[in-house]
Every structure is written in C-alpha cells, then in structure tokens.
Design a protein around this motif. Structure first.
Motif, PDB file in Angstrom:
ATOM      1  N   MET A   1       0.865  -1.198  -0.279  1.00 20.85           N
ATOM      2  CA  MET A   1      -0.264   0.215   0.135  1.00 20.85           C
ATOM      3  C   MET A   1       0.826   1.319  -0.047  1.00 20.85           C
ATOM      4  N   HIS A   2       1.014   2.089  -0.660  1.00 21.24           N
ATOM      5  CA  HIS A   2       1.673   3.216  -1.082  1.00 21.24           C
ATOM      6  C   HIS A   2       0.842   4.337  -0.059  1.00 21.24           C
ATOM      7  N   ASN A   3       1.442   5.416   0.623  1.00 18.12           N
ATOM      8  CA  ASN A   3       0.815   7.056   1.323  1.00 18.12           C
ATOM      9  C   ASN A   3       1.279   7.798   0.395  1.00 18.12           C
ATOM     10  N   ASN A   4       0.199   8.820  -0.127  1.00 16.20           N
ATOM     11  CA  ASN A   4       0.336   9.908  -0.373  1.00 16.20           C
ATOM     12  C   ASN A   4       0.449  11.396   0.321  1.00 16.20           C
ATOM     13  N   PHE A   5       0.206  10.882   1.285  1.00 13.59           N
ATOM     14  CA  PHE A   5       0.156  11.299   2.508  1.00 13.59           C
ATOM     15  C   PHE A   5       1.714  13.454   2.585  1.00 13.59           C
ATOM     16  N   GLN A   6       1.244  13.861   2.371  1.00 17.08           N
ATOM     17  CA  GLN A   6       2.152  15.147   2.426  1.00 17.08           C
ATOM     18  C   GLN A   6       1.173  16.104   3.705  1.00 17.08           C
ATOM     19  N   ASN A   7       2.496  16.588   4.594  1.00 17.17           N
ATOM     20  CA  ASN A   7       1.965  17.206   5.744  1.00 17.17           C
ATOM     21  C   ASN A   7       1.589  18.627   5.512  1.00 17.17           C
ATOM     22  N   TRP A   8       0.130  19.208   5.426  1.00 19.57           N
ATOM     23  CA  TRP A   8      -0.439  20.457   5.175  1.00 19.57           C
ATOM     24  C   TRP A   8       0.922  21.950   4.786  1.00 19.57           C
ATOM     25  N   THR A   9       1.097  21.862   6.068  1.00 20.73           N
ATOM     26  CA  THR A   9       2.179  23.303   6.195  1.00 20.73           C
ATOM     27  C   THR A   9       2.973  22.698   4.891  1.00 20.73           C
ATOM     28  N   GLU A  10       3.996  21.560   4.122  1.00 25.53           N
ATOM     29  CA  GLU A  10       4.330  21.788   3.341  1.00 25.53           C
ATOM     30  C   GLU A  10       3.760  21.625   2.078  1.00 25.53           C
ATOM     31  N   LYS A  11       2.674  21.264   1.923  1.00 26.08           N
ATOM     32  CA  LYS A  11       1.863  20.981   0.896  1.00 26.08           C
ATOM     33  C   LYS A  11       1.664  22.090   0.124  1.00 26.08           C
ATOM     34  N   TYR A  12       1.421  23.088   1.302  1.00 25.89           N
ATOM     35  CA  TYR A  12       0.869  24.898   0.686  1.00 25.89           C
ATOM     36  C   TYR A  12       2.031  25.898   1.183  1.00 25.89           C
ATOM     37  N   ARG A  13       3.474  25.232   1.178  1.00 21.90           N
ATOM     38  CA  ARG A  13       4.109  26.650   1.721  1.00 21.90           C
ATOM     39  C   ARG A  13       4.224  27.885   0.687  1.00 21.90           C
ATOM     40  N   ALA A  14       4.366  28.616   0.905  1.00 23.48           N
ATOM     41  CA  ALA A  14       4.635  29.675   0.585  1.00 23.48           C
ATOM     42  C   ALA A  14       6.247  29.342  -0.526  1.00 23.48           C
ATOM     43  N   GLU A  15       5.912  29.709  -1.590  1.00 25.77           N
ATOM     44  CA  GLU A  15       7.065  29.533  -2.923  1.00 25.77           C
ATOM     45  C   GLU A  15       7.629  31.155  -3.188  1.00 25.77           C
ATOM     46  N   LYS A  16       6.884  32.107  -2.489  1.00 22.52           N
ATOM     47  CA  LYS A  16       7.254  33.267  -3.790  1.00 22.52           C
ATOM     48  C   LYS A  16       6.737  34.334  -2.631  1.00 22.52           C
ATOM     49  N   PHE A  17       7.538  35.355  -2.506  1.00 23.91           N
ATOM     50  CA  PHE A  17       7.460  36.103  -1.116  1.00 23.91           C
ATOM     51  C   PHE A  17       6.274  37.104  -1.485  1.00 23.91           C
ATOM     52  N   GLU A  18       4.425  37.418  -2.769  1.00 22.95           N
ATOM     53  CA  GLU A  18       4.127  37.563  -2.316  1.00 22.95           C
ATOM     54  C   GLU A  18       3.456  36.769  -2.335  1.00 22.95           C
ATOM     55  N   GLU A  19       3.384  35.427  -1.297  1.00 23.89           N
ATOM     56  CA  GLU A  19       2.438  34.672  -1.199  1.00 23.89           C
ATOM     57  C   GLU A  19       2.614  34.435   0.254  1.00 23.89           C
ATOM     58  N   VAL A  20       3.686  35.248   1.000  1.00 29.62           N
ATOM     59  CA  VAL A  20       3.569  35.628   2.032  1.00 29.62           C
ATOM     60  C   VAL A  20       2.820  36.124   2.920  1.00 29.62           C
ATOM     61  N   ARG A  21       1.995  35.824   3.526  1.00 28.64           N
ATOM     62  CA  ARG A  21       1.344  36.411   4.247  1.00 28.64           C
ATOM     63  C   ARG A  21       1.283  36.903   5.968  1.00 28.64           C
ATOM     64  N   GLY A  22       1.141  37.912   6.150  1.00 29.47           N
ATOM     65  CA  GLY A  22       1.234  38.164   7.866  1.00 29.47           C
ATOM     66  C   GLY A  22       2.598  38.690   8.395  1.00 29.47           C
ATOM     67  N   GLN A  23       3.456  38.574   7.008  1.00 24.79           N
ATOM     68  CA  GLN A  23       5.083  39.190   7.632  1.00 24.79           C
ATOM     69  C   GLN A  23       5.684  40.383   6.270  1.00 24.79           C
ATOM     70  N   GLU A  24       4.397  41.071   6.186  1.00 25.73           N
ATOM     71  CA  GLU A  24       4.502  42.088   4.236  1.00 25.73           C
ATOM     72  C   GLU A  24       6.101  42.241   5.532  1.00 25.73           C
ATOM     73  N   LYS A  25       6.028  43.100   6.258  1.00 27.79           N
ATOM     74  CA  LYS A  25       7.299  44.160   7.272  1.00 27.79           C
ATOM     75  C   LYS A  25       8.633  43.882   7.172  1.00 27.79           C
ATOM     76  N   ALA A  26       8.429  42.476   7.743  1.00 31.64           N
ATOM     77  CA  ALA A  26       9.570  41.671   7.103  1.00 31.64           C
ATOM     78  C   ALA A  26      10.292  41.023   5.847  1.00 31.64           C
ATOM     79  N   VAL A  27       9.106  40.939   5.356  1.00 33.04           N
ATOM     80  CA  VAL A  27       9.613  40.859   3.642  1.00 33.04           C
ATOM     81  C   VAL A  27      10.268  41.945   2.827  1.00 33.04           C
ATOM     82  N   ILE A  28       9.656  43.252   2.895  1.00 31.81           N
ATOM     83  CA  ILE A  28       9.920  44.331   2.769  1.00 31.81           C
ATOM     84  C   ILE A  28      11.567  44.788   3.490  1.00 31.81           C
TER      85      ILE A  28
END
Length: 78
Positions: A1-28
């Motif tokens: 049996m093959h398990n395709n489980f992927q941690n939610w935080t890894e699956k939906y992790r931001a990959e670009k600066f524009e996708e980062v939310r809640g840390q706008e000041k840090a990104v700038i």
C-alpha cells in the motif's frame, strides 16, 4: 500500500515573496537588505514559534538563489 500523505504545511508552503502573508514588513526589510547589500549572503531570522521563519528562509533561498544553512537552538543544547 502506497501512502501519498503530505504534511499540510509543506504542501501549501509559500514559494514566492508575494505568497507570504502576515509578515509583509519582514518581506520588505529582507528584500531591501539584499538589494542594498548584494554581496551579503546571510541573514538571521529570529522570533517565536509559528510565525513563518522557516517558510521565509525557503522563499529567500528560492527567490534570491541563496543556499539555506539552518541552525536551531536545540542543535546546541548540552
């Protein structure tokens, strides 16, 4: 049996600066730092658990083509 489980935080992790939310000041500030000091290749991210430090490090690495060298406080406990 093959398990395709992927941690939610890894699956939906931001990959670009524009996708980062809640840390706008840090990104700038991070973008400005690397724009102002292009030869500097290191930055220290510190703060409480769960605010996105690791995600931001991965975004920096991907967007600015900089290698990640990760250290955690638990790495240095005796």
């Amino acid at each position: 049996m093959h398990n395709n489980f992927q941690n939610w935080t890894e699956k939906y992790r931001a990959e670009k600066f524009e996708e980062v939310r809640g840390q706008e000041k840090a990104v700038i500030e991070i973008k400005n730092f690397f724009a102002k000091f292009p030869n500097k290749k290191a930055i220290l991210l510190a703060g409480p658990v769960g605010i996105g430090k690791t995600t931001l490090a991965h975004v920096i690495s991907k967007e600015l083509n900089i290698e990640i060298f990760e250290l955690n406080a638990s790495d240095f406990r005796n």
